[in-house]
Design a protein around this motif. Structure first.
Motif, PDB file in Angstrom:
ATOM      1  N   VAL A  36       0.988  -1.222   0.084  1.00 13.21           N
ATOM      2  CA  VAL A  36       0.068  -0.308  -0.178  1.00 13.21           C
ATOM      3  C   VAL A  36       0.729   1.282   0.040  1.00 13.21           C
ATOM      4  O   VAL A  36       2.122   1.403   0.451  1.00 13.21           O
ATOM      5  N   ALA A  37       0.035   2.060  -0.655  1.00 12.13           N
ATOM      6  CA  ALA A  37       0.804   3.613  -0.638  1.00 12.13           C
ATOM      7  C   ALA A  37       0.111   4.862  -1.026  1.00 12.13           C
ATOM      8  O   ALA A  37      -0.602   4.096  -1.663  1.00 12.13           O
ATOM      9  N   ALA A  38       0.357   5.735   0.215  1.00  3.64           N
ATOM     10  CA  ALA A  38      -0.795   6.859   0.499  1.00  3.64           C
ATOM     11  C   ALA A  38      -0.570   7.656   0.186  1.00  3.64           C
ATOM     12  O   ALA A  38       0.324   7.129  -0.946  1.00  3.64           O
ATOM     13  N   VAL A  39      -1.941   8.204  -0.094  1.00  9.47           N
ATOM     14  CA  VAL A  39      -1.585   9.164  -1.795  1.00  9.47           C
ATOM     15  C   VAL A  39      -1.415  10.692  -0.946  1.00  9.47           C
ATOM     16  O   VAL A  39      -2.627  10.721   0.090  1.00  9.47           O
ATOM     17  N   ASN A  40      -0.752  12.155  -1.429  1.00  8.72           N
ATOM     18  CA  ASN A  40      -0.735  12.763  -0.028  1.00  8.72           C
ATOM     19  C   ASN A  40      -0.961  14.226  -1.246  1.00  8.72           C
ATOM     20  O   ASN A  40      -0.573  13.994  -2.550  1.00  8.72           O
ATOM     21  N   VAL A 290      -8.457   5.590   6.233  1.00  9.19           N
ATOM     22  CA  VAL A 290      -8.257   5.498   5.248  1.00  9.19           C
ATOM     23  C   VAL A 290     -10.378   5.796   4.597  1.00  9.19           C
ATOM     24  O   VAL A 290     -10.697   5.419   4.486  1.00  9.19           O
ATOM     25  N   ALA A 291      -9.686   6.792   3.147  1.00 10.19           N
ATOM     26  CA  ALA A 291     -10.700   7.299   2.652  1.00 10.19           C
ATOM     27  C   ALA A 291     -11.376   6.459   1.536  1.00 10.19           C
ATOM     28  O   ALA A 291     -12.511   5.712   1.360  1.00 10.19           O
ATOM     29  N   ASP A 292     -10.458   5.591   0.535  1.00 10.42           N
ATOM     30  CA  ASP A 292     -10.866   4.789  -0.103  1.00 10.42           C
ATOM     31  C   ASP A 292      -9.322   4.295  -0.831  1.00 10.42           C
ATOM     32  O   ASP A 292      -8.577   4.311  -0.552  1.00 10.42           O
ATOM     33  N   GLY A 310     -12.151  17.972   0.052  1.00  8.02           N
ATOM     34  CA  GLY A 310     -13.098  17.262   0.923  1.00  8.02           C
ATOM     35  C   GLY A 310     -13.106  15.827   1.611  1.00  8.02           C
ATOM     36  O   GLY A 310     -13.682  15.018   1.587  1.00  8.02           O
ATOM     37  N   VAL A 311     -11.572  15.615   1.164  1.00  5.99           N
ATOM     38  CA  VAL A 311     -11.248  13.626   1.357  1.00  5.99           C
ATOM     39  C   VAL A 311     -10.836  14.086   2.407  1.00  5.99           C
ATOM     40  O   VAL A 311     -10.250  14.697   3.171  1.00  5.99           O
ATOM     41  N   ARG A 312     -11.602  13.144   3.234  1.00  6.41           N
ATOM     42  CA  ARG A 312     -11.656  13.141   4.887  1.00  6.41           C
ATOM     43  C   ARG A 312     -11.248  11.378   5.229  1.00  6.41           C
ATOM     44  O   ARG A 312     -11.254  10.356   5.165  1.00  6.41           O
ATOM     45  N   GLY A 313      -9.432  11.354   5.526  1.00  3.25           N
ATOM     46  CA  GLY A 313      -8.969  10.557   5.759  1.00  3.25           C
ATOM     47  C   GLY A 313      -7.691  10.062   4.475  1.00  3.25           C
ATOM     48  O   GLY A 313      -8.378  11.177   3.646  1.00  3.25           O
ATOM     49  N   ARG A 314      -7.562   9.408   4.269  1.00  2.00           N
ATOM     50  CA  ARG A 314      -6.184   8.979   3.245  1.00  2.00           C
ATOM     51  C   ARG A 314      -6.927   8.051   2.041  1.00  2.00           C
ATOM     52  O   ARG A 314      -7.438   6.916   2.587  1.00  2.00           O
ATOM     53  N   LEU A 315      -6.367   8.179   0.762  1.00  2.00           N
ATOM     54  CA  LEU A 315      -6.515   7.866  -0.267  1.00  2.00           C
ATOM     55  C   LEU A 315      -5.232   6.685  -0.244  1.00  2.00           C
ATOM     56  O   LEU A 315      -4.104   7.245  -0.589  1.00  2.00           O
ATOM     57  N   VAL A 316      -5.501   5.316  -0.727  1.00  2.00           N
ATOM     58  CA  VAL A 316      -3.953   4.021  -0.920  1.00  2.00           C
ATOM     59  C   VAL A 316      -4.081   3.913  -1.917  1.00  2.00           C
ATOM     60  O   VAL A 316      -5.200   3.302  -2.864  1.00  2.00           O
ATOM     61  N   LEU A 317      -2.935   3.513  -2.620  1.00  2.00           N
ATOM     62  CA  LEU A 317      -2.757   3.068  -3.968  1.00  2.00           C
ATOM     63  C   LEU A 317      -2.725   1.330  -2.889  1.00  2.00           C
ATOM     64  O   LEU A 317      -1.709   1.157  -2.617  1.00  2.00           O
ATOM     65  N   GLU A 318      -2.846   0.450  -3.612  1.00  2.00           N
ATOM     66  CA  GLU A 318      -2.657  -0.857  -3.670  1.00  2.00           C
ATOM     67  C   GLU A 318      -1.942  -1.737  -4.488  1.00  2.00           C
ATOM     68  O   GLU A 318      -2.238  -1.943  -5.061  1.00  2.00           O
ATOM     69  N   PHE A 319      -1.273  -1.698  -4.022  1.00  2.00           N
ATOM     70  CA  PHE A 319       0.066  -2.614  -5.035  1.00  2.00           C
ATOM     71  C   PHE A 319      -0.078  -4.386  -5.099  1.00  2.00           C
ATOM     72  O   PHE A 319      -0.131  -4.663  -3.909  1.00  2.00           O
TER      73      PHE A 319
END
Length: 319
Positions: A36-40, A290-292, A310-319
């Protein structure tokens, strides 16, 4: 191996799944099989070419400052308490030759890597290092005695939310701002008082104190107007440069207010700081949001959603 990167700067559409060489751990290093890598927000600036990280020739730029996964290789002679198979989290500096964390494998000095918090999923753990270390650096620089009153702006966001919770864990009274829809969230994070965000927020903070707050963590980048909330000889920590830094510094000096810049890379390789965040999260004193989740092929969609706000939490990429 697969990575998400770009061969030219631009909008989200420039992100693509690329084949890049697989790195190997050298002395003092470990390799993480990234799950998983977070999108910031910093990733969107890297993608747009608004940071010093620039695309050069045919070499792709790989964003990503937060990862979680498992150790799958330890470099020769590396002295570490980590073992192959351990679930870990880490912050990644995208300026390094291998780029950032949007990749199936990253190699890091072992001091950059810490176990995931007890009870946390890999996706949750990936949301913690960058934003948690930023908030922790802000509070460490403020260096306030227990029981101080701290105001936090942008408290519903990632950095602001961690700053709020870290301040509570340190024994402070915390005031925070929020939009109406975010009041229940910010209250649940532990704010003692929540005021409406927007123009006049400094006055609303000050109304809750006798002489003004001891300090502000300005995660919303409000800048000069917030100085009115702070008592004389107080302090303000900001997480990004304000538009007119000279005027900001002059206004703060006129009120006797100390300014500190929360710069996360001051904590590069600080395993002790990562371990502290890990412990607090494991104790339930830091919420991991985790938002999505998105597959690498949908990285552009994740960037568009983040930039829309408006995103609450972090979006993440799943590898």
């Amino acid at each position: 191996m697969k990575a998400v990167g770009l061969l030219r700067h631009g909008g989200p559409e420039v992100l693509q799944v690329l084949d890049v060489p697989t790195p190997h751990a050298g002395p003092g290093e470990v390799r993480i099989r990234v799950r998983v890598a977070a999108v910031n927000p910093a990733d969107t600036l890297i993608r747009a070419g608004l940071t010093p990280i620039r695309q050069r020739g045919a070499h792709p730029v790989i964003p990503g400052l937060d990862v979680a996964g498992t150790i799958d290789e330890i470099g020769p002679g590396t002295d570490t308490g980590l073992a192959v198979g351990d679930e870990v989290m880490a912050m990644v500096n995208p300026t390094r030759p291998g780029g950032g964390g949007y990749a199936e494998r990253v190699v890091l000095s072992e001091s950059w890597v810490a176990p995931v918090p007890t009870g946390a999923s890999l996706a949750e753990a990936a949301t913690l290092p960058l934003n948690g270390l930023t908030a922790l650096h802000a509070l460490d620089q403020l260096d306030l005695p227990e029981g101080s009153t701290i105001a936090v702006t942008g408290a519903a966001g990632a950095v602001g939310g961690y700053a709020l919770q870290l301040a509570k864990a340190a024994g402070h009274r915390v005031l925070a701002d929020a939009a109406p829809a975010d009041v229940p969230l910010v209250a649940a994070l532990g704010a003692d008082d929540v005021v409406p965000r927007g123009p006049g927020v400094a006055d609303r903070f000050r109304e809750l104190t006798s002489q003004g707050v001891d300090a502000v963590v300005d995660a919303a980048i409000i800048g000069v107007p917030l100085l009115a909330a702070i008592r004389r000889d107080g302090a303000l920590a900001y997480v990004r440069e304000v538009p007119d830094s000279t005027a900001f510094a002059q206004a703060a000096a006129a009120r006797g207010i100390r300014l500190v810049h929360a710069f996360v890379h001051e904590y590069d390789g600080r395993r002790d700081k990562l371990d502290l965040l890990c412990r607090l999260a494991g104790e339930g004193r830091l919420g991991l949001r985790v938002a999505d989740t998105f597959l690498p092929q949908r990285a552009a969609e994740a960037h568009r959603l983040l930039e829309a706000g408006g995103v609450r939490g972090r979006l993440v990429l799943e590898f």
